[in-house]
Scaffold this active site. Structure first.
Site, mmCIF file in Angstrom:
data_model
loop_
_atom_site.group_PDB
_atom_site.id
_atom_site.type_symbol
_atom_site.label_atom_id
_atom_site.label_comp_id
_atom_site.label_asym_id
_atom_site.label_seq_id
_atom_site.Cartn_x
_atom_site.Cartn_y
_atom_site.Cartn_z
ATOM 1 C CG ASP A 1 -101.717 69.011 22.678
ATOM 2 O OD1 ASP A 1 -101.768 69.231 23.899
ATOM 3 O OD2 ASP A 1 -100.858 68.268 22.145
ATOM 4 C CG HIS B 1 -105.816 67.565 19.320
ATOM 5 N ND1 HIS B 1 -105.714 66.200 19.417
ATOM 6 C CD2 HIS B 1 -104.564 68.043 19.055
ATOM 7 C CE1 HIS B 1 -104.441 65.843 19.208
ATOM 8 N NE2 HIS B 1 -103.731 66.938 18.982
#
Length: 273
Positions: A83, A224
């Site tokens: 992400d 992430h």
């Protein structure tokens, strides 16, 4: 002295000499014709021989990143998802994925796609999947209908400018979904079954250990790619997962192999058997 005889003998001698010269020339031509050409392999240097071999043998595919490993539906698989990127560390992650012949799914922010368009192009070239994670990571459940739509559609617009198409999967920021979001975001919602909480751990070893202890076949794992410690963890984790028998595939690849057809408005957490 009989001059006629002398002249005749001289002429005969000349004829013999000419004849011998003709024979010598013919022999020379024949010998040279049979002699190997210096341009052939008999007189090739080592470099010339290599060149000849390169012409005879079909050269391997130069774009090795375009090769796609076949997925065995009977073997375990995972979908690694990232992400909030792309960011300054994402290309390092792509290098590792390429080295290991693995793929992942990137849930990108539209504002970061504008900053790193070449990285996004490379994601797709390597066979990775790109999903929509809103434009600037606003929590959709706090926005008006118009703002909700803009967060998603602006990102797809930027992706279309870069790739020629938008994303077909949406992961709302913070995973926040309510009826208002469902009414204004007509996409399948990509969730996750393993949250590494890498942003809290901030330690590569901790991330690696947690994932290896937690994942199972069919999981969607959340990372992430904007954190250096996450990228450091992936340098160990990607090959370690493969050594344990996991195929690292995109979300859509795993869904297809598990017989799942995406539907708008539905949440997808994993694709276990």
């Amino acid at each position: 002295m009989n001059h006629r005889w002398w002249n005749h003998g001289a002429e005969t001698g000349k004829i013999k000499v000419v004849g011998l010269l003709v024979v010598a020339v013919l022999l020379f031509v024949c010998i040279m014709g049979a002699w190997p050409d210096r341009s052939t392999s008999v007189f090739m240097t080592k470099g010339d021989e290599s060149s000849q071999k390169e012409e005879d043998v079909e050269s391997p595919q130069e774009d090795s990143e375009l090769k796609r490993p076949e997925i065995d539906p009977e073997k375990p698989m995972l979908a690694l998802t990232f992400d909030d990127g792309p960011g300054k560390y994402t290309d390092t992650l792509l290098n590792k994925l390429q080295e290991c012949n693995a793929r992942a799914t990137f849930l990108v922010l539209g504002q970061n796609v504008r900053k790193y368009p070449e990285t996004v192009k490379r994601m797709e070239e390597l066979g990775c999947e790109i999903g929509n994670h809103t434009y600037d990571h606003k929590k959709l459940t706090t926005l008006t209908p118009e703002e909700i739509q803009a967060e998603v559609e602006q990102t797809n617009q930027v992706l279309t400018e870069v790739l020629g198409h938008g994303a077909s999967l949406v992961r709302p920021s913070y995973g926040a979904i309510n009826d208002e979001v469902r009414a204004n975001v007509a996409y399948p919602y990509l969730m996750w079954s393993v949250d590494t909480t890498d942003w809290q751990r901030k330690d590569a070893v901790s991330i690696v250990n947690y994932v290896l202890e937690t994942v199972q076949d069919g999981d969607i794992v959340l990372f992430h790619d904007i954190h250096d410690f996450t990228i450091e963890a992936m340098m160990t984790l990607i090959p370690a997962l493969q050594e344990r028998g996991y195929q690292l595939v995109t979300v859509s690849e795993m869904a297809k192999l598990r017989g799942v057809i995406f539907e708008n408005g539905q949440k997808y957490f994993h694709f276990r058997k």
